[in-house]
Design a protein around this motif. Structure first.
Motif, PDB file in Angstrom:
ATOM      1  N   LEU A 343       0.856  -1.189   0.000  1.00  0.00           N
ATOM      2  CA  LEU A 343       0.000   0.000   0.000  1.00  0.00           C
ATOM      3  C   LEU A 343       0.888   1.234   0.000  1.00  0.00           C
ATOM      4  CD1 LEU A 343      -1.386  -2.291   2.101  1.00  0.00           C
ATOM      5  CD2 LEU A 343      -3.207  -0.596   2.016  1.00  0.00           C
ATOM      6  N   GLU A 345       1.363   5.301  -2.246  1.00  0.00           N
ATOM      7  CA  GLU A 345       1.156   6.209  -3.383  1.00  0.00           C
ATOM      8  C   GLU A 345       2.408   6.207  -4.259  1.00  0.00           C
ATOM      9  OE1 GLU A 345      -1.568   7.843  -4.213  1.00  0.00           O
ATOM     10  OE2 GLU A 345      -2.722   7.222  -2.450  1.00  0.00           O
ATOM     11  N   THR A 376      -1.383  -1.292  -4.372  1.00  0.00           N
ATOM     12  CA  THR A 376      -2.546  -0.415  -4.493  1.00  0.00           C
ATOM     13  C   THR A 376      -2.246   0.880  -3.755  1.00  0.00           C
ATOM     14  OG1 THR A 376      -4.955  -0.286  -4.221  1.00  0.00           O
ATOM     15  CG2 THR A 376      -3.710  -1.268  -2.411  1.00  0.00           C
ATOM     16  N   THR A 377      -3.050   1.885  -4.010  1.00  0.00           N
ATOM     17  CA  THR A 377      -2.968   3.148  -3.280  1.00  0.00           C
ATOM     18  C   THR A 377      -4.166   3.235  -2.339  1.00  0.00           C
ATOM     19  OG1 THR A 377      -4.303   4.438  -4.823  1.00  0.00           O
ATOM     20  CG2 THR A 377      -1.951   4.188  -5.341  1.00  0.00           C
ATOM     21  N   THR A 378      -4.235   4.301  -1.570  1.00  0.00           N
ATOM     22  CA  THR A 378      -5.409   4.537  -0.710  1.00  0.00           C
ATOM     23  C   THR A 378      -6.207   5.733  -1.215  1.00  0.00           C
ATOM     24  OG1 THR A 378      -4.114   5.921   0.799  1.00  0.00           O
ATOM     25  CG2 THR A 378      -4.272   3.560   1.310  1.00  0.00           C
ATOM     26  N   GLU A 379      -6.101   5.985  -2.521  1.00  0.00           N
ATOM     27  CA  GLU A 379      -6.836   7.097  -3.148  1.00  0.00           C
ATOM     28  C   GLU A 379      -6.564   8.414  -2.419  1.00  0.00           C
ATOM     29  OE1 GLU A 379      -8.374   6.787  -5.961  1.00  0.00           O
ATOM     30  OE2 GLU A 379      -8.310   4.581  -6.073  1.00  0.00           O
ATOM     31  N   ARG A 380      -5.295   8.579  -2.038  1.00  0.00           N
ATOM     32  CA  ARG A 380      -4.810   9.800  -1.386  1.00  0.00           C
ATOM     33  C   ARG A 380      -5.447  10.061  -0.021  1.00  0.00           C
ATOM     34  NH1 ARG A 380      -3.926  14.183  -6.323  1.00  0.00           N
ATOM     35  NH2 ARG A 380      -2.706  12.757  -7.653  1.00  0.00           N
ATOM     36  N   LEU A 381      -5.970   8.994   0.582  1.00  0.00           N
ATOM     37  CA  LEU A 381      -6.562   9.119   1.908  1.00  0.00           C
ATOM     38  C   LEU A 381      -5.565   8.659   2.963  1.00  0.00           C
ATOM     39  CD1 LEU A 381     -10.117   7.647   1.191  1.00  0.00           C
ATOM     40  CD2 LEU A 381      -9.482  10.066   1.368  1.00  0.00           C
ATOM     41  N   GLY A 382      -5.618   9.278   4.147  1.00  0.00           N
ATOM     42  CA  GLY A 382      -4.799   8.853   5.259  1.00  0.00           C
ATOM     43  C   GLY A 382      -3.321   9.147   5.087  1.00  0.00           C
ATOM     44  N   ILE A 384      -0.955   7.226   4.201  1.00  0.00           N
ATOM     45  CA  ILE A 384      -0.382   6.690   2.963  1.00  0.00           C
ATOM     46  C   ILE A 384      -0.713   7.625   1.805  1.00  0.00           C
ATOM     47  CG2 ILE A 384      -0.523   4.787   1.293  1.00  0.00           C
ATOM     48  CD1 ILE A 384      -0.841   2.897   3.666  1.00  0.00           C
ATOM     49  N   GLY A 385      -1.967   8.105   1.766  1.00  0.00           N
ATOM     50  CA  GLY A 385      -2.372   9.038   0.713  1.00  0.00           C
ATOM     51  C   GLY A 385      -1.604  10.337   0.760  1.00  0.00           C
TER      52      GLY A 385
END
Length: 400
Positions: A343, A345, A376-382, A384-385
């Motif tokens: 996980l 970006e 995968t990404t976290t859709e720029r959330l959190g 990690i995002g």
């Protein structure tokens, strides 16, 4: 009062025939077998039967191997005493040890230390045979012997050739064998007094007129005599446990910090930042190690490689994975497959997945096809995002 069931396991033998196959080897009861010893496998089967009140392990004087086995099994049911020169002497010593504990009509189950493939079903069938007579009192049964019917054609060697023996009614005697305490003690005392060597408890009992019931048991309940028997026993144990799969999962997270690269799955990947970690911060390998240890029931990566230990500062995480792989092998387990998700970006790992799988597979001694790596990404959330760090998840399936 119900008749209690005690077990005696004669384990004082030196294994002369085994030693001929493998000079300077441990006594066969302590020979390595799928991450344990032969004796451990034999005792685990008995410990799993709740109707057995206690188990007396009869050891050779000065046995230095037993404390390690006792520590691993860690059961209050295990008692010990010192054995004799021959098997029947050791069983007799076990009976004398129980003289102040067992009632005259208590049942005594005797099992060979070198029969590691005894199944729970066979022990249960033997115990059931004792309970099912006379409404559970067992007063109408002289004893019970686990045995397997002979299915092969039997030949007798003669001076001038061979002859075929009628196999009707012939069985192979196995262990455990179960008899009443006082009767078995008397039978073995009588054999010793008259200088008769008996090969099993049933033979001793037959001499005093007590005949046992045969209880059908598995032909896979083999006795380890030579080194080659260890391979057979291992195959039988694996076969019996093949349906018992072990699942594990792991997760690891690291924050980004100063640096110009990250290490994922043993692969150095250029990046604008490094990670904050005690070792090299390889979240893929750390998650994978945790998943493997979890499936083995062997703690977690922090227990085996604590970040408080200076030996692991800046360490290559592949060292951790190789150690875990050895522990997995010693436990008699192998990897069925591993599924890992990164996980992040950034950096992108798609171009490195093949190299990562090859490295992990090499350290685990498995084909690379068993290692699947996704990202995968976290859709720029959190966090990690916001590109403050990265993480990895791992799931594994192990089998015996």
């Amino acid at each position: 009062m119900m008749r209690r069931l005690w077990a005696i396991v004669p384990a004082a033998g030196r294994g002369e025939r085994f030693a001929l196959d493998k000079p300077h080897a441990l006594p066969k009861q302590y020979a390595a077998l799928l991450g344990s010893s032969v004796l451990e496998w034999s005792l685990r089967a008995l410990l799993a039967e709740p109707r057995i009140h206690a188990i007396v392990v009869v050891l050779a004087a000065g046995d230095s191997h037993w404390p390690h086995v006792a520590a691993k099994l860690d059961s209050a049911k295990l008692l010990t005493t010192i054995g004799g020169a021959q098997r029947q002497d050791s069983v007799m010593n076990g009976l004398e040890f129980l003289a102040s504990r067992a009632a005259a009509d208590d049942w005594i189950l005797v099992h060979d230390a070198a029969r590691p493939c005894l199944s729970a079903g066979d022990i249960a069938a033997l115990a059931d045979a004792l309970q099912n007579d006379s409404g559970g009192s067992g007063s109408d049964i002289g004893g019970a012997v686990l045995a397997a019917p002979i299915v092969d054609t039997v030949k007798r060697q003669l001076p001038n050739g061979v002859e075929t023996v009628d196999r009707a009614g012939l069985w192979r005697a196995l262990t455990p064998q179960v008899f009443a305490f006082a009767q078995l003690r008397h039978a073995l005392q009588d054999a010793a007094r008259t200088g008769v060597a008996v090969t099993d408890e049933a033979q001793a009992m037959e001499r005093i007129g007590v005949r046992a019931r045969l209880v059908s048991g598995s032909p896979f309940n083999i006795k380890v005599t030579g080194v080659e028997d260890l391979k057979t026993a291992a195959a039988i144990l694996r076969m019996g446990e093949s349906s018992q799969m072990r699942v594990g999962q792991g997760m690891d997270v690291h924050a980004f910090g100063e640096g110009d690269h990250v290490v994922l799955g043993g692969v150095r990947i250029a990046h604008s930042q490094g990670v904050v970690a005690h070792s090299d911060g390889d979240v893929v390998i750390h998650a994978l190690c945790d998943a493997l240890l979890g499936a083995m029931g062997d703690g977690d990566i922090g227990q085996h490689f604590p970040d408080t230990d200076p030996r692991y500062r800046g360490a290559d995480s592949r060292v951790f994975l190789r150690v875990v792989a050895e522990r997995m092998k010693a436990a008699g387990l192998h990897l069925v497959n591993a599924d890992i998700t990164v996980l992040a970006e950034a950096p992108r790992v798609a171009a490195h997945r093949t190299a990562m799988a090859a490295i992990l597979a090499a350290d685990l001694s498995v084909p690379a096809q068993l290692i699947n790596i996704k990202a995968t990404t976290t859709e720029r959330l959190g966090f990690i995002g916001r590109q403050e760090g990265l993480a990895a998840l791992a799931s594994v399936l192990l089998a015996g």
